[in-house]
Design an enzyme around this catalytic site. Structure first.
Site, PDB file in Angstrom:
ATOM      1  N   SER A  75      35.700  55.819  34.698  1.00  0.00           N
ATOM      2  CA  SER A  75      34.596  55.619  35.316  1.00  0.00           C
ATOM      3  C   SER A  75      34.886  56.157  37.363  1.00  0.00           C
ATOM      4  O   SER A  75      35.788  56.456  37.457  1.00  0.00           O
ATOM      5  CB  SER A  75      34.699  53.777  35.558  1.00  0.00           C
ATOM      6  OG  SER A  75      34.388  53.054  33.902  1.00  0.00           O
TER       7      SER A  75
HETATM    8  N1  SAH Z   1      37.944  50.996  32.503  1.00  0.00           N
HETATM    9  C1  SAH Z   1      38.381  52.173  32.088  1.00  0.00           C
HETATM   10  C2  SAH Z   1      36.733  52.526  31.742  1.00  0.00           C
HETATM   11  C3  SAH Z   1      37.099  53.328  30.216  1.00  0.00           C
HETATM   12  S1  SAH Z   1      35.753  53.593  29.961  1.00  0.00           S
HETATM   13  C4  SAH Z   1      39.411  53.291  33.030  1.00  0.00           C
HETATM   14  O1  SAH Z   1      39.290  52.535  34.139  1.00  0.00           O
HETATM   15  O2  SAH Z   1      39.375  53.960  32.827  1.00  0.00           O
HETATM   16  C5  SAH Z   1      34.747  52.596  28.614  1.00  0.00           C
HETATM   17  C6  SAH Z   1      36.540  51.986  27.413  1.00  0.00           C
HETATM   18  O3  SAH Z   1      35.547  51.097  27.041  1.00  0.00           O
HETATM   19  C7  SAH Z   1      36.593  53.029  26.400  1.00  0.00           C
HETATM   20  O4  SAH Z   1      37.605  53.283  26.545  1.00  0.00           O
HETATM   21  C8  SAH Z   1      36.091  52.689  25.575  1.00  0.00           C
HETATM   22  O5  SAH Z   1      36.930  52.712  24.255  1.00  0.00           O
HETATM   23  C9  SAH Z   1      36.143  50.780  25.319  1.00  0.00           C
HETATM   24  N2  SAH Z   1      35.529  50.295  24.686  1.00  0.00           N
HETATM   25  C10 SAH Z   1      33.860  50.244  23.770  1.00  0.00           C
HETATM   26  N3  SAH Z   1      34.175  49.440  23.214  1.00  0.00           N
HETATM   27  C11 SAH Z   1      34.866  48.011  23.042  1.00  0.00           C
HETATM   28  C12 SAH Z   1      35.269  47.216  22.089  1.00  0.00           C
HETATM   29  N4  SAH Z   1      34.243  46.594  21.871  1.00  0.00           N
HETATM   30  N5  SAH Z   1      36.879  46.626  23.371  1.00  0.00           N
HETATM   31  C13 SAH Z   1      37.735  47.066  23.264  1.00  0.00           C
HETATM   32  N6  SAH Z   1      37.231  48.156  24.590  1.00  0.00           N
HETATM   33  C14 SAH Z   1      36.275  49.174  24.367  1.00  0.00           C
END
Ligand code: SAH
Length: 225
Positions: A75
């Site tokens: 993010s």
């Molecule tokens: N907090 C992260 C942001 C990553 S983007 C950071 O600091 O880098 C969002 C993430 O959510 C992705 O890795 C995606 O695979 C995950 N995601 C999407 N749907 C999800 C779900 N139902 N359960 C767990 N993770 C999920």
């Protein structure tokens, strides 16, 4: 226990060459309205370049989301800062659940502010990389799980804070069920291109809601990959 700024010496020693770039990013976040000095200080110390591929490391301190593979992104720093600040504004939660570990950066920010972080990721490969980073940085208060995070993590509920880092149409009821009385939940809600960052606060059986910002997140998906 006061876990604020409990950054290991390992973290502080790494990536010092980029300290100036981080300082500039923090100044920018401040200008863009981030006021919580605890959040700014943690992000000033945490080496974001270690959470992305080396090929992109030179862009780590731009205020932008970056690809982390498998169609996912780390993010934007402003969004991480805003979500974290909104989560802790009404008191530091002791136990926080994150849905969507991704690179692990948001979890690492939380880990230096709160006692216990629980994070769930549906893509195993990303989770493994995030775990390696936690280990390398000496972060010991993050517990992580490979699963569909929409179901929360019942074993460790209730959580004083919940942060969802992928966008859904609504907040899954299981997450509200696992939110402690007085707890705060932050989540991006809405379809691609029309998402709003929302804060929900639980008071007994009532849940209040406010909109914090317009945002752009990857979608919250069902099941594991
Ligand atoms: N907090 C992260 C942001 C990553 S983007 C950071 O600091 O880098 C969002 C993430 O959510 C992705 O890795 C995606 O695979 C995950 N995601 C999407 N749907 C999800 C779900 N139902 N359960 C767990 N993770 C999920």
């Amino acid at each position: 226990m006061t876990p604020v700024y409990r950054m290991s010496t390992a973290v502080q020693g790494l990536g010092m060459t980029s300290q100036r770039a981080r300082d500039r990013l923090i100044e920018r976040l401040r200008t863009e309205g981030i006021g919580d000095t605890r959040v700014l200080e943690v992000m000033r110390l945490l080496p974001r370049h270690l959470f992305i591929d080396e090929a992109l490391a030179s862009r780590a301190y731009e205020d932008t989301a970056l690809p982390i593979g498998l169609g996912q992104t780390i993010s934007q720093p402003w969004v991480v800062a805003r979500m974290t600040e909104a989560l802790i504004e009404h008191g530091l939660p002791a136990r926080v659940l994150e849905v969507g570990t991704g690179s692990g950066y948001q979890a690492a920010v939380l880990a230096s502010l709160v006692a216990e972080v629980y994070t769930v990721e549906r893509i195993d490969e990303l989770l493994r990389a995030a775990r390696r980073r936690f280990r390398k940085l000496g972060i010991e208060n993050v517990r992580s799980r490979y699963d569909d995070g929409r179901a929360g993590w019942a074993e460790y509920a209730p959580f004083d804070g919940i942060i969802v880092t992928a966008a859904g149409e609504s907040v899954d009821p299981a997450l509200f069920d696992q939110l402690a009385d007085g707890g705060t939940l932050i989540a991006p809600i809405g379809p691609s291109g029309l998402q709003q960052l929302r804060r929900y606060r639980r008071e007994g059986d009532r849940v209040s809601q406010e909109t914090l910002a317009d945002v752009a997140f990857v979608p919250l998906l069902a099941g594991v990959r």
